[in-house]
Motif scaffolding. Structure first.
Motif, mmCIF file in Angstrom:
data_model
loop_
_atom_site.group_PDB
_atom_site.id
_atom_site.type_symbol
_atom_site.label_atom_id
_atom_site.label_comp_id
_atom_site.label_asym_id
_atom_site.label_seq_id
_atom_site.Cartn_x
_atom_site.Cartn_y
_atom_site.Cartn_z
ATOM 1 N N ASP A 155 0.824 -1.208 0.000
ATOM 2 C CA ASP A 155 0.000 0.000 0.000
ATOM 3 C C ASP A 155 0.863 1.265 0.000
ATOM 4 O O ASP A 155 0.525 2.262 -0.636
ATOM 5 N N ALA A 156 1.983 1.210 0.732
ATOM 6 C CA ALA A 156 2.864 2.378 0.805
ATOM 7 C C ALA A 156 3.493 2.668 -0.554
ATOM 8 O O ALA A 156 3.603 3.832 -0.969
ATOM 9 N N ILE A 157 3.901 1.619 -1.262
ATOM 10 C CA ILE A 157 4.593 1.801 -2.534
ATOM 11 C C ILE A 157 3.679 2.438 -3.583
ATOM 12 O O ILE A 157 4.141 3.177 -4.452
ATOM 13 N N VAL A 158 2.390 2.172 -3.500
ATOM 14 C CA VAL A 158 1.461 2.765 -4.477
ATOM 15 C C VAL A 158 0.826 4.052 -3.951
ATOM 16 O O VAL A 158 -0.038 4.636 -4.610
ATOM 17 N N ASN A 159 1.244 4.477 -2.759
ATOM 18 C CA ASN A 159 0.709 5.713 -2.191
ATOM 19 C C ASN A 159 1.535 6.893 -2.691
ATOM 20 O O ASN A 159 2.745 6.980 -2.449
ATOM 21 N N LYS A 160 0.917 7.806 -3.381
ATOM 22 C CA LYS A 160 1.624 8.922 -4.016
ATOM 23 C C LYS A 160 2.368 9.781 -2.995
ATOM 24 O O LYS A 160 3.530 10.144 -3.204
ATOM 25 N N SER A 161 1.708 10.111 -1.899
ATOM 26 C CA SER A 161 2.333 10.982 -0.899
ATOM 27 C C SER A 161 3.570 10.332 -0.295
ATOM 28 O O SER A 161 4.610 10.974 -0.123
ATOM 29 N N TYR A 162 3.467 9.057 0.008
ATOM 30 C CA TYR A 162 4.605 8.348 0.598
ATOM 31 C C TYR A 162 5.776 8.302 -0.375
ATOM 32 O O TYR A 162 6.918 8.559 0.006
ATOM 33 N N MET A 163 5.501 7.985 -1.621
ATOM 34 C CA MET A 163 6.583 7.861 -2.595
ATOM 35 C C MET A 163 7.219 9.209 -2.915
ATOM 36 O O MET A 163 8.421 9.282 -3.163
ATOM 37 N N LEU A 164 6.445 10.279 -2.907
ATOM 38 C CA LEU A 164 7.033 11.605 -3.091
ATOM 39 C C LEU A 164 8.002 11.917 -1.954
ATOM 40 O O LEU A 164 9.082 12.477 -2.173
ATOM 41 N N MET A 165 7.608 11.548 -0.752
ATOM 42 C CA MET A 165 8.481 11.752 0.399
ATOM 43 C C MET A 165 9.750 10.906 0.285
ATOM 44 O O MET A 165 10.850 11.366 0.583
ATOM 45 N N VAL A 166 9.594 9.648 -0.170
ATOM 46 C CA VAL A 166 10.744 8.753 -0.331
ATOM 47 C C VAL A 166 11.715 9.299 -1.374
ATOM 48 O O VAL A 166 12.930 9.297 -1.180
ATOM 49 N N ILE A 167 11.179 9.774 -2.493
ATOM 50 C CA ILE A 167 12.029 10.338 -3.551
ATOM 51 C C ILE A 167 12.781 11.569 -3.031
ATOM 52 O O ILE A 167 13.975 11.751 -3.285
ATOM 53 N N GLY A 168 12.084 12.405 -2.289
ATOM 54 C CA GLY A 168 12.732 13.589 -1.730
ATOM 55 C C GLY A 168 13.835 13.231 -0.748
ATOM 56 O O GLY A 168 14.862 13.909 -0.670
ATOM 57 N N PHE A 169 13.646 12.137 -0.011
ATOM 58 C CA PHE A 169 14.631 11.713 0.969
ATOM 59 C C PHE A 169 15.945 11.291 0.303
ATOM 60 O O PHE A 169 17.006 11.333 0.925
#
Length: 240
Positions: free
Chosen positions: A44-58
């Motif tokens: 669910d996290a991997i397909v969650n847009k907000s989570y992945m945007l945060m991961v990319i920014g990290f």
């Protein structure tokens, strides 16, 4: 290394002892909570847009920090300054990092974490742009160290806050760890690209500007993050 590893392993039982009853129930210690299993939460996290945007920014956070950690001293010397300037500037990073981290946590209690995160990334880019375009000077190096310290690990507070809001405390460790993996990949790229571009061009200009661009991009993609609990897609699909 062995002693350090043993100290880290000791955190596991000690954290259980200091946890309150309410904390244990929250993370599912016989609390009767019907949470999703960890692998479903990760999907669910991997397909969650907000989570992945945060991961990319990290990724950018790791890139910028580790590049400076490894290459800053050489940049200072190649700028014609004494090695002692680099030592003291980096010491200021560590000193001011304490205030920056605490301040970021305080801000996240009063403002949306995505705004705090975007401000940190953008401020890093502005600070770097100003610093590399100033004439080499000890005072500028010290100022860069102090201001960089304020922004150094201040990303951790808003990043962890976003993970907590999206998915709660039960799988927080796993999901923050997954995000931190992106941070570490960025760290590797920052060190490696810093050396490669320095060898190719004869200076650090290209990697500095690349770091600036990453900071701006991460600031922009942090703004659309939605800070509300994520919907458990897998559970919804199973119910249907």
């Amino acid at each position: 290394c062995v002693v350090f590893a043993i100290m880290l392993l000791a955190i596991v039982p000690l954290s259980y002892l200091v946890a309150s009853k309410s904390m244990k129930e929250t993370v599912g210690d016989n609390g009767g909570l019907e949470d999703l299993p960890w692998h479903q939460t990760l999907r669910d996290a991997i397909v969650n847009k907000s989570y992945m945007l945060m991961v990319i920014g990290f990724f950018t956070c790791g890139f910028q920090l580790q590049f400076i950690t490894v290459h800053f001293q050489r940049y200072i010397v190649e700028s014609g300054l004494s090695p002692n300037v680099g030592y003291w500037a980096f010491a200021l990073i560590g000193l001011f990092n304490v205030a920056g981290s605490l301040s970021a946590g305080w801000l996240c209690q009063r403002y949306p974490a995505r705004y705090v995160l975007a401000t940190i990334y953008f401020s890093r880019s502005v600070l770097t742009l100003v610093f590399i375009n100033l004439a080499p000077s000890p005072i500028y190096a010290y100022m860069f160290g102090a201001l960089s310290g304020l922004l150094w690990l201040s990303t951790l507070a808003p990043t962890s806050a976003i993970v907590h809001v999206l998915f709660g405390p039960r799988n927080f460790g796993m999901l923050f760890g997954f995000a931190f993996c992106s941070h570490q990949i960025g760290s590797f790229c920052g060190v490696w690209m810093g050396g490669v571009l320095r060898s190719m061009t004869g200076n650090y200009d290209a990697i500095w500007y690349f770091s600036i661009a990453l900071g701006v991009i991460s600031a922009v993609i942090s703004l659309p993050i939605v800070e509300k609990p994520a919907e458990p897609r897998g559970a919804l699909a199973a119910a249907e």
